[in-house]
Design a protein around this motif. Structure first.
Motif, PDB file in Angstrom:
ATOM      1  N   SER A  19      -2.857   6.793  -3.737  1.00 15.14           N
ATOM      2  CA  SER A  19      -3.363   7.522  -2.342  1.00 15.14           C
ATOM      3  C   SER A  19      -2.221   6.949  -1.462  1.00 15.14           C
ATOM      4  O   SER A  19      -2.250   7.845  -0.295  1.00 15.14           O
ATOM      5  CB  SER A  19      -4.987   6.809  -2.338  1.00 15.14           C
ATOM      6  OG  SER A  19      -4.737   5.447  -2.268  1.00 15.14           O
ATOM      7  N   VAL A  20      -1.917   5.785  -1.450  1.00 15.50           N
ATOM      8  CA  VAL A  20      -1.005   5.222  -0.354  1.00 15.50           C
ATOM      9  C   VAL A  20       0.336   6.517  -0.469  1.00 15.50           C
ATOM     10  O   VAL A  20       0.881   6.542   0.345  1.00 15.50           O
ATOM     11  CB  VAL A  20      -0.503   4.040  -0.396  1.00 15.50           C
ATOM     12  CG1 VAL A  20       0.331   3.525   0.542  1.00 15.50           C
ATOM     13  CG2 VAL A  20      -1.787   3.045  -0.100  1.00 15.50           C
ATOM     14  N   ARG A  21       0.595   6.569  -1.752  1.00 13.90           N
ATOM     15  CA  ARG A  21       2.077   7.658  -1.815  1.00 13.90           C
ATOM     16  C   ARG A  21       1.727   8.816  -1.391  1.00 13.90           C
ATOM     17  O   ARG A  21       2.416   9.466  -0.773  1.00 13.90           O
ATOM     18  CB  ARG A  21       2.224   7.613  -3.200  1.00 13.90           C
ATOM     19  CG  ARG A  21       2.883   6.330  -3.750  1.00 13.90           C
ATOM     20  CD  ARG A  21       3.459   6.376  -5.372  1.00 13.90           C
ATOM     21  NE  ARG A  21       3.236   4.896  -5.854  1.00 13.90           N
ATOM     22  CZ  ARG A  21       4.371   4.284  -6.118  1.00 13.90           C
ATOM     23  NH1 ARG A  21       5.749   4.775  -5.624  1.00 13.90           N
ATOM     24  NH2 ARG A  21       4.497   3.285  -6.649  1.00 13.90           N
ATOM     25  N   VAL A  22       0.590   9.384  -1.436  1.00 14.29           N
ATOM     26  CA  VAL A  22      -0.033  10.710  -1.156  1.00 14.29           C
ATOM     27  C   VAL A  22       0.026  10.636   0.195  1.00 14.29           C
ATOM     28  O   VAL A  22       0.628  11.747   1.004  1.00 14.29           O
ATOM     29  CB  VAL A  22      -1.313  11.034  -1.820  1.00 14.29           C
ATOM     30  CG1 VAL A  22      -1.733  12.466  -1.101  1.00 14.29           C
ATOM     31  CG2 VAL A  22      -1.005  11.192  -3.160  1.00 14.29           C
ATOM     32  N   ALA A  23      -0.430   9.610   0.935  1.00 14.88           N
ATOM     33  CA  ALA A  23      -0.492   9.614   2.425  1.00 14.88           C
ATOM     34  C   ALA A  23       0.909   9.439   3.014  1.00 14.88           C
ATOM     35  O   ALA A  23       1.126  10.043   4.104  1.00 14.88           O
ATOM     36  CB  ALA A  23      -1.382   8.461   2.843  1.00 14.88           C
ATOM     37  N   ILE A  24       1.699   8.535   2.467  1.00 19.16           N
ATOM     38  CA  ILE A  24       2.897   8.421   3.020  1.00 19.16           C
ATOM     39  C   ILE A  24       3.903   9.899   2.992  1.00 19.16           C
ATOM     40  O   ILE A  24       4.613  10.325   3.874  1.00 19.16           O
ATOM     41  CB  ILE A  24       3.806   7.522   2.277  1.00 19.16           C
ATOM     42  CG1 ILE A  24       3.272   6.225   2.674  1.00 19.16           C
ATOM     43  CG2 ILE A  24       5.190   7.721   2.638  1.00 19.16           C
ATOM     44  CD1 ILE A  24       3.832   5.016   1.559  1.00 19.16           C
ATOM     45  N   VAL A  25       3.531  10.692   1.826  1.00 23.77           N
ATOM     46  CA  VAL A  25       4.400  12.072   1.871  1.00 23.77           C
ATOM     47  C   VAL A  25       3.709  13.031   2.615  1.00 23.77           C
ATOM     48  O   VAL A  25       4.468  13.643   3.234  1.00 23.77           O
ATOM     49  CB  VAL A  25       4.225  12.399   0.280  1.00 23.77           C
ATOM     50  CG1 VAL A  25       4.800  13.917  -0.044  1.00 23.77           C
ATOM     51  CG2 VAL A  25       4.951  11.487  -0.662  1.00 23.77           C
ATOM     52  N   ALA A  26       2.318  13.105   2.717  1.00 26.00           N
ATOM     53  CA  ALA A  26       1.735  14.091   3.561  1.00 26.00           C
ATOM     54  C   ALA A  26       2.047  13.748   5.162  1.00 26.00           C
ATOM     55  O   ALA A  26       2.532  14.751   5.632  1.00 26.00           O
ATOM     56  CB  ALA A  26       0.240  14.106   3.282  1.00 26.00           C
ATOM     57  N   MET A  27       1.971  12.461   5.456  1.00 22.09           N
ATOM     58  CA  MET A  27       2.481  12.015   6.905  1.00 22.09           C
ATOM     59  C   MET A  27       3.849  12.421   7.311  1.00 22.09           C
ATOM     60  O   MET A  27       4.307  12.840   8.323  1.00 22.09           O
ATOM     61  CB  MET A  27       1.928  10.569   7.360  1.00 22.09           C
ATOM     62  CG  MET A  27       0.509  10.482   7.333  1.00 22.09           C
ATOM     63  SD  MET A  27       0.130   8.840   7.937  1.00 22.09           S
ATOM     64  CE  MET A  27       0.868   7.569   6.837  1.00 22.09           C
ATOM     65  N   GLY A  28       4.762  11.990   6.161  1.00 18.94           N
ATOM     66  CA  GLY A  28       6.102  12.420   6.403  1.00 18.94           C
ATOM     67  C   GLY A  28       6.560  13.853   6.562  1.00 18.94           C
ATOM     68  O   GLY A  28       7.129  14.379   7.214  1.00 18.94           O
ATOM     69  N   VAL A  29       5.870  14.796   5.658  1.00 20.62           N
ATOM     70  CA  VAL A  29       6.083  16.126   5.790  1.00 20.62           C
ATOM     71  C   VAL A  29       5.375  16.720   7.070  1.00 20.62           C
ATOM     72  O   VAL A  29       6.142  17.301   7.526  1.00 20.62           O
ATOM     73  CB  VAL A  29       5.352  16.797   4.459  1.00 20.62           C
ATOM     74  CG1 VAL A  29       5.537  18.378   4.769  1.00 20.62           C
ATOM     75  CG2 VAL A  29       6.341  16.412   3.300  1.00 20.62           C
ATOM     76  N   LEU A  30       4.367  16.244   7.421  1.00 25.26           N
ATOM     77  CA  LEU A  30       3.740  16.718   8.807  1.00 25.26           C
ATOM     78  C   LEU A  30       4.633  16.373   9.896  1.00 25.26           C
ATOM     79  O   LEU A  30       5.025  17.164  10.666  1.00 25.26           O
ATOM     80  CB  LEU A  30       2.377  16.148   8.950  1.00 25.26           C
ATOM     81  CG  LEU A  30       1.307  16.713   8.187  1.00 25.26           C
ATOM     82  CD1 LEU A  30      -0.027  15.959   8.565  1.00 25.26           C
ATOM     83  CD2 LEU A  30       0.993  18.139   8.721  1.00 25.26           C
ATOM     84  N   ALA A  31       5.179  15.241   9.716  1.00 27.08           N
ATOM     85  CA  ALA A  31       6.231  14.475  11.068  1.00 27.08           C
ATOM     86  C   ALA A  31       7.553  15.162  10.955  1.00 27.08           C
ATOM     87  O   ALA A  31       7.634  15.852  12.023  1.00 27.08           O
ATOM     88  CB  ALA A  31       6.331  13.156  10.746  1.00 27.08           C
TER      89      ALA A  31
END
Length: 155
Positions: free
Chosen positions: A20-32
């Motif tokens: 879940s942390v990895r998914v959050a990091i990837v999602a926020m990174g792509v959004l950023a």
């Protein structure tokens, strides 16, 4: 021939990062990346965007400038906040989790508002909405909550 093995490293102090942390990091990174890229492109073509708004809505130059600026600033700010959150969440900073949660929620709400106002869904708005939902649900997951220490524990 002697068998010299290196001593095993002690990994008990550092828990493994949950999915879940990895998914959050990837999602926020792509959004950023999406927000900063679109903001940068809008900034690069600022004069063209202002002229396009002036022609399409018969607005004055100052009104068109204000509209383009107000369209640009929130998304650049949210992009920076999401980038900070994606960078510091793996370092188990509690403020990064809450900052990412607030920024992703606000971005999702802004996207829904823009879709309702414009009357249509684009690929970009759908992508941003799906990534925002993924980031919010991952940041609220119990495994993320267990991985990132509480804000009260730091005080």
């Amino acid at each position: 021939m002697p068998n010299s093995e290196l001593p095993a490293e002690d990994t008990s102090a550092a828990p493994s990062m949950p999915t879940s942390v990895r998914v959050a990091i990837v999602a926020m990174g792509v959004l950023a990346a999406l927000l900063l890229l679109s903001g940068g492109l809008l900034w690069y073509g600022y004069d063209t965007a202002v002229e396009t708004v002036m022609e399409s809505s018969n607005a004055s130059r100052s009104e068109a400038t204000r509209f383009v600026t107000l369209s640009l600033v929130p998304y650049l700010a949210l992009g920076l906040l999401l980038a900070l959150s994606a960078w510091f969440l793996p370092r188990r900073q509690p403020w990064a989790r809450w900052l990412g949660l607030a920024a992703a929620t606000l971005l999702g709400l802004l996207t829904v508002f823009n879709v309702v106002v414009s009357g249509g869904v684009t690929f970009y708005s759908l992508l941003v909405l799906v990534l925002s939902i993924a980031a919010v649900t991952s940041l609220l997951a119990r495994t993320t909550t267990d991985y990132v220490p509480s804000l009260r524990a730091r005080a």
